[in-house]
Motif scaffolding. Structure first.
Motif, PDB file in Angstrom:
ATOM      1  N   MET A   1       0.901  -1.353   0.011  1.00 33.84           N
ATOM      2  CA  MET A   1      -0.025  -0.125   0.010  1.00 33.84           C
ATOM      3  C   MET A   1       0.800   1.420  -0.141  1.00 33.84           C
ATOM      4  O   MET A   1       2.053   1.159   0.738  1.00 33.84           O
ATOM      5  N   ASP A   2       0.488   2.390  -0.703  1.00 35.01           N
ATOM      6  CA  ASP A   2       1.176   3.489  -0.789  1.00 35.01           C
ATOM      7  C   ASP A   2       1.009   4.364   0.389  1.00 35.01           C
ATOM      8  O   ASP A   2       0.004   3.977   1.243  1.00 35.01           O
ATOM      9  N   GLU A   3       1.587   5.386   0.889  1.00 39.39           N
ATOM     10  CA  GLU A   3       1.466   6.280   1.894  1.00 39.39           C
ATOM     11  C   GLU A   3      -0.057   6.549   2.038  1.00 39.39           C
ATOM     12  O   GLU A   3      -0.648   6.457   3.308  1.00 39.39           O
ATOM     13  N   PHE A   4      -0.693   7.319   0.971  1.00 36.32           N
ATOM     14  CA  PHE A   4      -2.129   7.599   1.278  1.00 36.32           C
ATOM     15  C   PHE A   4      -3.162   6.660   1.445  1.00 36.32           C
ATOM     16  O   PHE A   4      -4.065   6.672   2.321  1.00 36.32           O
ATOM     17  N   ALA A   5      -2.960   5.440   0.903  1.00 37.92           N
ATOM     18  CA  ALA A   5      -3.713   4.451   1.250  1.00 37.92           C
ATOM     19  C   ALA A   5      -3.631   3.840   2.767  1.00 37.92           C
ATOM     20  O   ALA A   5      -4.601   3.253   3.302  1.00 37.92           O
ATOM     21  N   ARG A   6      -2.452   4.017   2.975  1.00 37.76           N
ATOM     22  CA  ARG A   6      -2.291   3.343   4.424  1.00 37.76           C
ATOM     23  C   ARG A   6      -2.766   4.411   5.377  1.00 37.76           C
ATOM     24  O   ARG A   6      -3.736   3.917   6.452  1.00 37.76           O
ATOM     25  N   ILE A   7      -2.818   5.670   5.160  1.00 35.56           N
ATOM     26  CA  ILE A   7      -3.234   6.883   6.023  1.00 35.56           C
ATOM     27  C   ILE A   7      -4.868   6.766   6.001  1.00 35.56           C
ATOM     28  O   ILE A   7      -5.499   6.635   7.144  1.00 35.56           O
ATOM     29  N   GLU A   8      -5.463   6.581   4.811  1.00 35.04           N
ATOM     30  CA  GLU A   8      -7.072   6.277   4.918  1.00 35.04           C
ATOM     31  C   GLU A   8      -7.516   5.226   5.364  1.00 35.04           C
ATOM     32  O   GLU A   8      -8.554   5.217   6.112  1.00 35.04           O
TER      33      GLU A   8
END
Length: 310
Positions: free
Chosen positions: A1-8
């Motif tokens: 997962m990329d950074e934004f997917a992890r955060i979301e």
């Protein structure tokens, strides 16, 4: 997962209203009316502050609790936190899910919310930082530099459990009940103790009782004398073959409070700490440094004063 997917997926569900759903680069926080903000930051590094195979949920909870203990030492009420992570790209989703669950658990326990932070990648080891935000009545924050000669030295709880728990986790001693191990993995910040107006100075014990007591001494221009046989020990320590006195005094990670209290306020302290054990272990006096005295009156020498970051 990329950074934004992890955060979301893992962090946005933890955000409070002030965090704006973690969709902006900053939070908008309104502190309680008539209160002063108290801020503290601490980090945990893989291989330094936790083992690679530690439970991610407990890593998350300890990250928050280390900082919450700093707020407790200031007499502050926790409000929320910022979180910074540097995680290897190959870190399994299951690790992140457990980590987020640990954050959520202690958000409920301590009534705090995630306000924002930053996420980055790490080439190797995990790096975690939390900034806790609390509040206190104006002029009521507890200093570490206010001790006066004649003040008694008190501690909450028992001392040395976490250091011995770390030794148990390393396989160096037997922890029959698991109590010591749990104290190493999951400290209990001493929040919500009404200490303002009672204590002259306060600090939490993170780097070892002797070293943290020395911080109060230097800040207050005083010396301290503590009685070795007065240092409170848990039942789990009492049943060990060795007293481990030096490790208990210098090992750190207890996150108990170390307090300077005028003698005439001893009853008030015990009343304020009705649900938390407190023990008088010594006295502040003119001079400098920390002296440890045995039951026979002899001064004890230690090979180390506590945890060193460098």
């Amino acid at each position: 997962m990329d950074e934004f997917a992890r955060i979301e997926k893992f962090l946005a569900p933890l955000a409070g209203e002030a965090g704006l759903g973690l969709k902006d680069d900053a939070a908008v926080l309104s502190p309680p009316a008539g209160r002063q903000l108290v801020l503290t930051v601490d980090q945990m590094l893989e291989g330094v502050h936790f083992f690679t195979d530690d439970n991610p949920a407990l890593i998350a909870r300890k990250l928050l609790r280390r900082n919450l203990s700093d707020l407790a030492a200031m007499g502050a009420v926790p409000l929320g936190y910022l979180l910074t992570t540097a995680l290897p790209a190959a870190l399994p989703e299951a690790w992140l899910a457990a980590f987020a669950q640990g954050l959520e658990t202690d958000q409920r326990v301590f009534g705090i919310v995630l306000l924002g932070g930053d996420s980055s990648s790490a080439r190797a080891d995990i790096s975690l930082t939390a900034t806790l935000i609390g509040h206190v009545a104006p002029g009521q924050a507890l200093p570490r530099h206010g001790a006066r000669a004649g003040d008694h030295i008190w501690v909450t709880g028992t001392i040395g459990d976490a250091a011995l728990g770390l030794e148990a986790r390393r396989g160096k001693l037997r922890d029959r009940t698991g109590f010591l191990t749990n104290r190493s993995l999951l400290p209990e910040p001493r929040l919500n103790l009404p200490l303002a107006g009672i204590v002259s100075a306060a600090i939490d014990i993170s780097d070892g009782l002797v070293q943290d007591l020395a911080h109060i001494c230097r800040g207050s221009g005083l010396a301290a004398e503590i009685q070795a046989n007065a240092i409170p020990k848990s039942a789990a320590v009492a049943e060990l073959d060795d007293d481990y006195l030096e490790l208990r005094l210098t090992g750190g990670d207890d996150y108990e409070l170390l307090l300077a209290v005028p003698p005439e306020k001893a009853d008030a302290l015990q009343g304020a700490c009705a649900d938390v054990p407190v023990t008088r272990i010594g006295v502040f006096q003119p001079g400098e440094g920390v002296n440890i005295v045995s039951g026979s009156g002899a001064k004890l020498a230690l090979s180390s004063s506590g945890w060193k970051h460098f």
